[in-house]
Design an enzyme around this catalytic site. Structure first.
Site, PDB file in Angstrom:
ATOM      1  N   HIS A 153       6.365  13.349   5.138  1.00  0.00           N
ATOM      2  CA  HIS A 153       5.335  13.550   5.586  1.00  0.00           C
ATOM      3  C   HIS A 153       3.946  13.754   4.513  1.00  0.00           C
ATOM      4  O   HIS A 153       2.842  14.019   4.804  1.00  0.00           O
ATOM      5  CB  HIS A 153       5.532  15.128   6.308  1.00  0.00           C
ATOM      6  CG  HIS A 153       5.501  16.066   5.424  1.00  0.00           C
ATOM      7  ND1 HIS A 153       6.689  16.713   5.268  1.00  0.00           N
ATOM      8  CD2 HIS A 153       4.698  16.902   4.659  1.00  0.00           C
ATOM      9  CE1 HIS A 153       6.728  17.653   4.417  1.00  0.00           C
ATOM     10  NE2 HIS A 153       5.419  17.943   3.934  1.00  0.00           N
ATOM     11  N   ASP A 183      13.201  13.779   6.545  1.00  0.00           N
ATOM     12  CA  ASP A 183      11.874  13.600   6.142  1.00  0.00           C
ATOM     13  C   ASP A 183      11.832  13.250   4.578  1.00  0.00           C
ATOM     14  O   ASP A 183      11.194  13.990   3.776  1.00  0.00           O
ATOM     15  CB  ASP A 183      11.430  15.090   6.254  1.00  0.00           C
ATOM     16  CG  ASP A 183       9.736  15.501   6.107  1.00  0.00           C
ATOM     17  OD1 ASP A 183       9.017  14.401   6.180  1.00  0.00           O
ATOM     18  OD2 ASP A 183       9.374  16.428   5.626  1.00  0.00           O
ATOM     19  N   SER A 262       5.766  20.270  -0.983  1.00  0.00           N
ATOM     20  CA  SER A 262       6.822  19.379  -0.335  1.00  0.00           C
ATOM     21  C   SER A 262       7.121  18.351  -1.193  1.00  0.00           C
ATOM     22  O   SER A 262       6.150  17.779  -1.844  1.00  0.00           O
ATOM     23  CB  SER A 262       5.937  18.994   0.930  1.00  0.00           C
ATOM     24  OG  SER A 262       5.887  20.322   2.041  1.00  0.00           O
TER      25      SER A 262
END
Length: 310
Positions: A153, A183, A262
């Site tokens: 993402h 992810d 992230s």
């Protein structure tokens, strides 16, 4: 008639007058001056022959005395004390009290820091300006040729991807692999530092709740930043608010993580990567940390680039 001296205490040559009187006078005609100095000359020669021997004896005797005194002094000194294990432990303890060691989190951060990169996504902004930074995340180098793990993402939808290495070098990068179910994305930098260091990966086998961990990344673009905590749980599930995808078998941890973390590494106290930070749990839409973060186990992440280190 003058009396002629037979012996003289002086070794100087006789005056000319005296020499003439011994030669010309009858009384001095039978005198032999050489005979008068013969005995002293013989004595001097004898002493000259004896002196080297006496000097050698004196030297030997003196040396023996010095050696004897030196041996007596050494024998009189107390024997050195034997160093015991307690002495060593006391010395170590004193050193630790004088110069405290860095914390485990500090050591872990210093080990992983050269392998952490800032990942930037570029595209067309809302105002229509091209090449605008649209997102910031983190990545970790897992192969020193420039292969980097990050979250999918973080780079999804980006028209161009850029990375910034620990030494400040900036480079474009391209996506070479994805794992939507975890992810994860694998990107490769087009230019790398000469001294690029790949992170050390560690299996999650043997991990347990309570183990210390450190998360390193760029929360809100600030960093690199480190936050320390513990593993809160294993084999967790989490549904990403953005991706709307259920991700399973996650590591739950309580080290602070926020948007920008992230794709960053979750490491042990030894600086070894055990997971890739992928999300945080929020009861609202603020996307701020409330104490629960999730990371994809490194086994799944490594499989994304065809690595099987365990």
């Amino acid at each position: 008639m003058r009396r002629v001296t037979l012996y003289s205490s002086s070794r100087r040559a006789p005056a000319p007058e005296a020499a003439a009187s011994r030669t010309d006078g009858k009384e001095g005609a039978d005198v032999a001056p050489v005979a008068a100095d013969a005995a002293p000359a013989a004595s001097v020669a004898m002493r000259s022959r004896l002196m080297p021997g006496r000097r050698a004896l004196l030297f030997v005797a003196g040396a023996a005395v010095v050696l004897a005194l030196g041996g007596a002094y050494i024998a009189a000194q107390p024997a050195p004390r034997r160093i015991t294990q307690q002495d060593i432990e006391d010395a170590v303890q004193k050193a630790l009290e004088t110069v405290p060691l860095p914390s485990q989190a500090t050591r872990a951060y210093e080990i992983i820091r050269p392998s952490v990169v800032r990942v930037r996504g570029f595209g067309t902004g809302r105002d229509g300006i091209e090449n605008t930074e649209t997102g910031v995340g983190t990545g970790v180098v897992i192969v020193d040729s420039g292969l980097i793990l990050t979250n999918l993402h973080v780079v999804a939808g980006a028209e161009r991807i850029g990375v910034v290495f620990f030494d400040g070098l900036e480079s474009d990068a391209e996506v070479v692999g994805i794992q939507p179910e975890h992810d994860l994305a694998v990107i490769k930098a087009k230019e790398i530092p000469d001294d690029l260091v790949a992170a050390t990966l560690r299996s999650t086998a043997g991990l347990a709740p309570g183990d210390q961990v450190v998360a390193v990344g760029f929360p809100f673009g600030i960093g690199p930043s480190a936050s320390a905590g513990i593993i809160s749980g294993l084999a967790r599930e989490h549904q990403s608010p953005r991706g709307k995808r259920l991700i399973t078998n996650l590591i739950q941890f309580d080290a602070a993580a926020n948007p920008g973390n992230s794709g960053g590494p979750l490491v042990t106290a030894e600086g070894e990567v055990i997971g890739i930070v992928t999300g945080i749990l929020n009861p609202n839409e603020q996307r701020t940390f409330i104490g629960i973060g999730f990371a994809v186990p490194i086994e799944s992440a490594a499989a994304g680039v065809g690595l099987s280190p365990f």
